[in-house]
Write a protein that holds these residues in place. Structure first.
Motif, PDB file in Angstrom:
ATOM      1  N   ALA A   1      62.894 -88.130 -56.939  1.00 29.39           N
ATOM      2  CA  ALA A   1      63.126 -88.795 -58.105  1.00 29.39           C
ATOM      3  C   ALA A   1      61.743 -88.999 -58.943  1.00 29.39           C
ATOM      4  O   ALA A   1      62.132 -88.883 -60.358  1.00 29.39           O
ATOM      5  N   ASN A   2      60.961 -89.405 -58.570  1.00 32.09           N
ATOM      6  CA  ASN A   2      59.487 -89.421 -59.020  1.00 32.09           C
ATOM      7  C   ASN A   2      59.226 -88.038 -59.854  1.00 32.09           C
ATOM      8  O   ASN A   2      58.505 -88.072 -60.948  1.00 32.09           O
ATOM      9  N   ASP A   3      59.313 -87.128 -59.210  1.00 26.10           N
ATOM     10  CA  ASP A   3      59.145 -85.742 -59.792  1.00 26.10           C
ATOM     11  C   ASP A   3      59.844 -85.172 -60.782  1.00 26.10           C
ATOM     12  O   ASP A   3      59.310 -84.732 -61.760  1.00 26.10           O
ATOM     13  N   VAL A   4      61.221 -85.673 -60.964  1.00 27.81           N
ATOM     14  CA  VAL A   4      62.159 -85.210 -61.867  1.00 27.81           C
ATOM     15  C   VAL A   4      62.449 -85.618 -62.827  1.00 27.81           C
ATOM     16  O   VAL A   4      63.371 -85.351 -63.678  1.00 27.81           O
ATOM     17  N   ALA A   5      62.148 -87.211 -62.860  1.00 30.15           N
ATOM     18  CA  ALA A   5      62.884 -88.075 -63.684  1.00 30.15           C
ATOM     19  C   ALA A   5      62.452 -87.794 -65.284  1.00 30.15           C
ATOM     20  O   ALA A   5      63.447 -88.017 -66.269  1.00 30.15           O
ATOM     21  N   ALA A   6      61.244 -87.242 -65.448  1.00 32.37           N
ATOM     22  CA  ALA A   6      61.241 -86.938 -66.865  1.00 32.37           C
ATOM     23  C   ALA A   6      61.939 -85.784 -67.368  1.00 32.37           C
ATOM     24  O   ALA A   6      62.089 -85.559 -68.795  1.00 32.37           O
ATOM     25  N   SER A   7      62.926 -84.945 -66.459  1.00 32.47           N
ATOM     26  CA  SER A   7      63.689 -84.056 -66.865  1.00 32.47           C
ATOM     27  C   SER A   7      65.008 -84.445 -66.953  1.00 32.47           C
ATOM     28  O   SER A   7      65.997 -83.360 -67.010  1.00 32.47           O
ATOM     29  N   GLY A   8      65.365 -85.561 -66.960  1.00 34.92           N
ATOM     30  CA  GLY A   8      66.731 -85.963 -66.878  1.00 34.92           C
ATOM     31  C   GLY A   8      67.563 -85.789 -65.924  1.00 34.92           C
ATOM     32  O   GLY A   8      68.818 -85.875 -65.759  1.00 34.92           O
ATOM     33  N   ILE A   9      66.919 -85.829 -64.842  1.00 35.14           N
ATOM     34  CA  ILE A   9      67.365 -85.448 -63.301  1.00 35.14           C
ATOM     35  C   ILE A   9      67.193 -86.897 -62.611  1.00 35.14           C
ATOM     36  O   ILE A   9      66.273 -87.412 -62.299  1.00 35.14           O
ATOM     37  N   THR A  10      68.454 -87.468 -62.026  1.00 35.07           N
ATOM     38  CA  THR A  10      68.486 -88.493 -61.105  1.00 35.07           C
ATOM     39  C   THR A  10      68.691 -88.139 -59.660  1.00 35.07           C
ATOM     40  O   THR A  10      69.373 -87.034 -59.471  1.00 35.07           O
TER      41      THR A  10
END
Length: 248
Positions: free
Chosen positions: A169-178
């Motif tokens: 979650a920390n790695d992908v949050a900036a890409s609109g992924i939950t």
């Protein structure tokens, strides 16, 4: 007058373990909300597919195989153009006390219950990033908070799911992924039908809601977490167990 479209319209959802039980219920729920379904199981999910009115794709393979994730991704790309939602539901686990537990069963349990989640992220995060939207829901288990003997391998793998969810979650949050986890209790499926009634009641007595979970109960939570309504929820572990898991 505003006409609301189905919450998952235009989304492509891949569900592992979709042939029966919780996986089947998840697939039907997402399809009912407008998603196109990729139904993955070791056996073909013909029964599930026959219950879905919209578009779906049946695939078979081993969730612990990177080659199978790559192959199925290609099939989905050809049919639907990509994947928006991944629900890692496939899992395994049977009681085995530590004196009888061997390294082969330990590794197999982890390969299906945890490695598959890593492989799904490696395969689908890049295309979700390109779209700026994506959802992963990984099935853990509320057993990690209960006193159940003979389940050290299973509990360790399911606790690992929560750690992976939090990190990803920390790695992908900036890409609109939950990325979230759902923790079901023992659920009324084919695997639990032969449980003695007395054992079922002992389970219910530890819950606030005095019945077994139904597959549809689990599917409802997953439908929410994969919708726009849950866009600010990530890195979380949600027990869906009738109040059995105690808050600490």
């Amino acid at each position: 007058m505003t006409v609301l479209k189905p919450s998952h319209e235009g989304r492509v959802a891949l569900v592992t373990g979709a042939a029966r039980g919780i996986g089947q219920a998840i697939a039907l729920k997402l399809a009912g909300h407008g998603a196109k379904l990729v139904l993955w199981d070791m056996d073909e999910s013909q029964e599930t597919a026959g219950m879905i009115e919209g578009a779906n794709l049946i695939v078979t393979g081993d969730v612990s195989s990177a080659a199978d994730w790559e192959r199925i991704d290609r099939e989905v790309q050809e049919r639907f153009g990509g994947t928006d939602i991944v629900v890692n539901n496939a899992g395994m686990g049977s009681p085995k006390p530590i004196d009888e537990l061997d390294i082969e069963l330990w590794r197999k349990t982890f390969s299906i219950n945890l490695d598959a989640h890593f492989l799904s992220a490696k395969q689908f995060v890049p295309q979700m990033r390109a779209k700026g939207w994506g959802r992963f829901v990984n099935i853990s288990s509320n057993s990690i908070g209960l006193a159940i003997p003979g389940m050290s391998h299973y509990m360790a793998s399911k606790m690992g799911v929560i750690g992976f969810v939090r990190g990803l979650a920390n790695d992908v949050a900036a890409s609109g992924i939950t990325v979230n986890a759902v923790l079901p209790s023992i659920t009324n499926t084919r695997l639990t039908q032969d449980m003695p009634e007395e054992e079922k009641r002992r389970t219910w007595e530890t819950q606030a809601i005095k019945r077994f979970a139904e597959p549809s109960d689990i599917a409802g939570a997953i439908c929410f977490l994969t919708s726009e309504d849950a866009s600010f929820i990530t890195g979380q572990a949600l027990p869906v167990d009738g109040g059995q898991y105690k808050i600490s």
